[in-house]
Design a protein around this motif. Structure first.
Motif, PDB file in Angstrom:
ATOM      1  N   SER A  14       0.820  -1.216   0.000  1.00  0.00           N
ATOM      2  CA  SER A  14       0.000   0.000   0.000  1.00  0.00           C
ATOM      3  C   SER A  14       0.850   1.260   0.000  1.00  0.00           C
ATOM      4  CB  SER A  14      -0.943   0.003   1.208  1.00  0.00           C
ATOM      5  OG  SER A  14      -0.242   0.282   2.415  1.00  0.00           O
ATOM      6  N   LEU A  15       2.114   1.129   0.377  1.00  0.00           N
ATOM      7  CA  LEU A  15       3.026   2.268   0.387  1.00  0.00           C
ATOM      8  C   LEU A  15       3.815   2.389  -0.906  1.00  0.00           C
ATOM      9  CD1 LEU A  15       4.464   1.741   3.989  1.00  0.00           C
ATOM     10  CD2 LEU A  15       2.507   3.110   3.309  1.00  0.00           C
ATOM     11  N   GLY A  16       3.631   1.409  -1.792  1.00  0.00           N
ATOM     12  CA  GLY A  16       4.385   1.425  -3.035  1.00  0.00           C
ATOM     13  C   GLY A  16       5.808   0.935  -2.886  1.00  0.00           C
ATOM     14  N   VAL A  17       6.115   0.239  -1.778  1.00  0.00           N
ATOM     15  CA  VAL A  17       7.470  -0.275  -1.551  1.00  0.00           C
ATOM     16  C   VAL A  17       7.700  -1.485  -2.447  1.00  0.00           C
ATOM     17  CG1 VAL A  17       9.040  -1.288   0.147  1.00  0.00           C
ATOM     18  CG2 VAL A  17       7.515   0.581   0.824  1.00  0.00           C
ATOM     19  N   ALA A  18       8.655  -1.385  -3.353  1.00  0.00           N
ATOM     20  CA  ALA A  18       8.885  -2.453  -4.334  1.00  0.00           C
ATOM     21  C   ALA A  18       9.985  -3.414  -3.925  1.00  0.00           C
ATOM     22  CB  ALA A  18       9.214  -1.847  -5.693  1.00  0.00           C
ATOM     23  N   THR A  19      10.986  -2.921  -3.172  1.00  0.00           N
ATOM     24  CA  THR A  19      12.102  -3.769  -2.743  1.00  0.00           C
ATOM     25  C   THR A  19      12.375  -3.550  -1.265  1.00  0.00           C
ATOM     26  OG1 THR A  19      13.744  -2.084  -3.344  1.00  0.00           O
ATOM     27  CG2 THR A  19      13.168  -3.724  -5.032  1.00  0.00           C
ATOM     28  N   LEU A  20      13.000  -4.545  -0.650  1.00  0.00           N
ATOM     29  CA  LEU A  20      13.272  -4.490   0.787  1.00  0.00           C
ATOM     30  C   LEU A  20      14.693  -4.949   1.075  1.00  0.00           C
ATOM     31  CD1 LEU A  20      10.017  -6.159   2.174  1.00  0.00           C
ATOM     32  CD2 LEU A  20      10.584  -3.731   2.270  1.00  0.00           C
ATOM     33  N   PRO A  21      15.391  -4.291   2.031  1.00  0.00           N
ATOM     34  CA  PRO A  21      16.681  -4.798   2.502  1.00  0.00           C
ATOM     35  C   PRO A  21      16.439  -5.854   3.582  1.00  0.00           C
ATOM     36  CG  PRO A  21      16.195  -2.702   3.557  1.00  0.00           C
ATOM     37  CD  PRO A  21      15.036  -3.001   2.647  1.00  0.00           C
ATOM     38  N   VAL A  22      16.930  -7.055   3.365  1.00  0.00           N
ATOM     39  CA  VAL A  22      16.673  -8.152   4.296  1.00  0.00           C
ATOM     40  C   VAL A  22      17.973  -8.881   4.614  1.00  0.00           C
ATOM     41  CG1 VAL A  22      14.303  -8.499   3.502  1.00  0.00           C
ATOM     42  CG2 VAL A  22      16.172  -9.766   2.417  1.00  0.00           C
ATOM     43  N   PHE A  23      17.971  -9.567   5.750  1.00  0.00           N
ATOM     44  CA  PHE A  23      19.087 -10.437   6.092  1.00  0.00           C
ATOM     45  C   PHE A  23      18.980 -11.736   5.294  1.00  0.00           C
ATOM     46  CE2 PHE A  23      18.722  -7.997  10.120  1.00  0.00           C
ATOM     47  CZ  PHE A  23      20.000  -7.450  10.140  1.00  0.00           C
ATOM     48  N   ALA A  24      20.124 -12.248   4.874  1.00  0.00           N
ATOM     49  CA  ALA A  24      20.137 -13.542   4.195  1.00  0.00           C
ATOM     50  C   ALA A  24      19.646 -14.630   5.147  1.00  0.00           C
ATOM     51  CB  ALA A  24      21.543 -13.862   3.705  1.00  0.00           C
ATOM     52  N   ARG A  25      18.933 -15.601   4.599  1.00  0.00           N
ATOM     53  CA  ARG A  25      18.458 -16.713   5.420  1.00  0.00           C
ATOM     54  C   ARG A  25      19.640 -17.548   5.927  1.00  0.00           C
ATOM     55  NH1 ARG A  25      14.724 -17.298   0.971  1.00  0.00           N
ATOM     56  NH2 ARG A  25      12.556 -16.976   1.606  1.00  0.00           N
ATOM     57  N   PRO A  26      19.563 -18.071   7.146  1.00  0.00           N
ATOM     58  CA  PRO A  26      20.580 -19.044   7.568  1.00  0.00           C
ATOM     59  C   PRO A  26      20.510 -20.292   6.687  1.00  0.00           C
ATOM     60  CG  PRO A  26      19.302 -18.246   9.456  1.00  0.00           C
ATOM     61  CD  PRO A  26      18.593 -17.771   8.225  1.00  0.00           C
ATOM     62  N   THR A  27      21.676 -20.837   6.374  1.00  0.00           N
ATOM     63  CA  THR A  27      21.748 -22.096   5.645  1.00  0.00           C
ATOM     64  C   THR A  27      22.044 -23.208   6.645  1.00  0.00           C
ATOM     65  OG1 THR A  27      22.566 -21.005   3.648  1.00  0.00           O
ATOM     66  CG2 THR A  27      22.935 -23.370   3.829  1.00  0.00           C
ATOM     67  N   VAL A  28      21.221 -24.234   6.633  1.00  0.00           N
ATOM     68  CA  VAL A  28      21.344 -25.324   7.600  1.00  0.00           C
ATOM     69  C   VAL A  28      21.520 -26.642   6.864  1.00  0.00           C
ATOM     70  CG1 VAL A  28      20.315 -26.497   9.580  1.00  0.00           C
ATOM     71  CG2 VAL A  28      19.832 -24.063   9.186  1.00  0.00           C
ATOM     72  N   ALA A  29      22.622 -27.322   7.127  1.00  0.00           N
ATOM     73  CA  ALA A  29      22.840 -28.678   6.626  1.00  0.00           C
ATOM     74  C   ALA A  29      22.365 -29.661   7.691  1.00  0.00           C
ATOM     75  CB  ALA A  29      24.313 -28.903   6.315  1.00  0.00           C
ATOM     76  N   PHE A  30      21.873 -30.805   7.257  1.00  0.00           N
ATOM     77  CA  PHE A  30      21.405 -31.785   8.248  1.00  0.00           C
ATOM     78  C   PHE A  30      21.559 -33.187   7.692  1.00  0.00           C
ATOM     79  CE2 PHE A  30      17.832 -30.708   5.607  1.00  0.00           C
ATOM     80  CZ  PHE A  30      17.089 -31.868   5.468  1.00  0.00           C
ATOM     81  N   PHE A  31      21.753 -34.124   8.613  1.00  0.00           N
ATOM     82  CA  PHE A  31      21.785 -35.535   8.230  1.00  0.00           C
ATOM     83  C   PHE A  31      21.421 -36.389   9.426  1.00  0.00           C
ATOM     84  CE2 PHE A  31      26.335 -34.631   9.225  1.00  0.00           C
ATOM     85  CZ  PHE A  31      26.591 -35.578  10.203  1.00  0.00           C
TER      86      PHE A  31
END
Length: 410
Positions: free
Chosen positions: A168-185
């Protein structure tokens, strides 16, 4: 008293504090399109570039007018119409009114809207059956958001509640933190992939499916390294591969009596404190680092793995993601309607089913079998019944703490 109830176990709250004291948020920031921002954590405050609404508009279908014009008459001449997106052009003069729809721009010269249900029309002569106060049914400029306001603060996770606000504010892009990458087994010679036949002594690897589902709900990027057999070379290779991730999550191999390969390799490559947590299910849990990658070793029993991931790893990953406004799952008091078996010594996270009874009270019953291998209890439950470390058996009618499952369980 069993071995798992021995004194000297670390309380759950202290274990979580130790984790959160060590983990620092990731500092990688990127810019994403609003359409791709769902679940991401804001790296900066978002200020509104505009007023919302950008113009005064009507909150009702009706007629826009000067409230002062109705002091000496109840009838005004309709001089035009104002629709959403097609405003009235010109100025409403004294003695006139403008037909207006909800959301339409208020015409110049008007300050009030009277809903159409309180009018009688005779051609262009509009009779008003009520007198409205100045400004009634009008949404002023910036009524919702004023230009320059902080609308969403840094550290908030973008959800479905924020998306339309930002749009509603016309905001097209956002500064965000990168997602954590998690390995699992998963570890263990007894584990087989789903879809393959089981030989004697084998079981299906269910933990990776629960771990992956929760990690993705925690908004992490995941690397599934599969099933690793109880083989030192294979484990070393898996740990080396996992160093590309921010976090490594394993299930199995950290309990007393299991093969020591995992522990040996962790001692070689990392800094690990094998905790004995005063928690049931989930006593065996390891936390530390492997070659600068955070390490969380979950128990091998499926319910234990799910509970420790949810209770201990979830808030850790929220902090790592920069989610400074993270709220732990809601806890409430509820009346027990069944017996909850327990011995003092460990905080117990039993699976329960809560509901609101006919009197409007919150009550909770057990799902039944609370064994750490009985995963059907998780399927049936909609909450954890959190029984304090020193509490014993709970009888019907006593009050207990219930922790409602948050969105990650659904």
């Amino acid at each position: 008293m069993g071995c798992c109830d021995a004194p000297g176990l670390m309380p759950v709250e202290k274990a979580l504090d130790k984790i959160l004291d060590q983990v620092k948020p990731l500092d990688t920031v990127k810019t994403v399109a609003l359409s791709d921002a769902m679940g991401m954590v804001l790296a900066e405050d978002i200020h509104s570039p505009i007023n919302v609404p950008p113009f005064a508009n009507s909150a009702m279908d009706g007629y826009a007018l000067r409230s002062a014009d109705l002091e000496h008459t109840d009838t005004l001449d309709m001089a035009g119409k104002s629709f959403a997106g097609v405003p009235f052009e010109g100025t409403c003069q004294a003695g006139q009114c403008i037909r207006i729809m909800t959301g339409a721009q208020m015409p110049d010269g008007t300050d009030t809207v009277i809903m159409q249900e309180e009018t009688e029309a005779d051609g262009n002569a509009i009779r008003f059956t009520t007198k409205a106060p100045h400004g009634d049914n009008v949404r002023p400029i910036g009524d919702d958001v004023a230009q320059g306001d902080v609308v969403v603060a840094k550290g908030n996770r973008i959800t479905a509640r924020e998306m339309p606000l930002l749009a509603s504010l016309g905001v097209a892009t956002l500064p965000v933190f990168a997602r954590p990458t998690v390995a699992f087994f998963s570890t263990g010679d007894e584990l087989r992939p789903v879809g393959e036949p089981l030989a004697a002594g084998q079981i299906y690897d269910s933990n990776r499916y629960g771990i992956r589902a929760l990690l993705e709900k925690f908004n992490c990027d995941v690397i599934d390294l599969g099933i690793i057999p109880d083989c030192p070379e294979k484990l070393r290779e898996a740990f080396t591969t996992a160093t590309q991730a921010d976090v490594l999550v394993t299930s199995g191999g950290v309990s007393v009596g299991e093969a020591d390969y995992t522990k040996d390799i962790l001692d070689e490559q990392g800094q690990i404190g094998f905790w004995k947590i005063a928690m049931k299910p989930g006593k065996p849990f390891a936390f530390g680092t492997i070659n600068n990658t955070w390490f969380c070793g979950l128990p091998g029993n499926p319910v234990s793995a799910m509970v420790t991931l949810y209770q201990l790893v979830q808030p850790m990953l929220a902090k790592l993601a920069g989610h400074s406004h993270y709220q732990p799952p809601t806890r409430l008091k509820a009346k027990a309607t069944s017996v909850f078996k327990k011995r003092p010594g460990r905080a117990d996270y039993q699976r329960g089913i809560y509901q609101i009874n006919a009197e409007g009270q919150l009550e909770v019953a057990t799902t039944g079998n609370q064994g750490s291998g009985a995963f059907s209890s998780m399927h049936q439950a909609n909450c954890f019944v959190v029984l304090e470390q020193e509490r014993g058996r709970v009888m019907p009618g006593e009050y207990v703490t219930v922790e409602l499952f948050n969105h990650t369980m659904y």
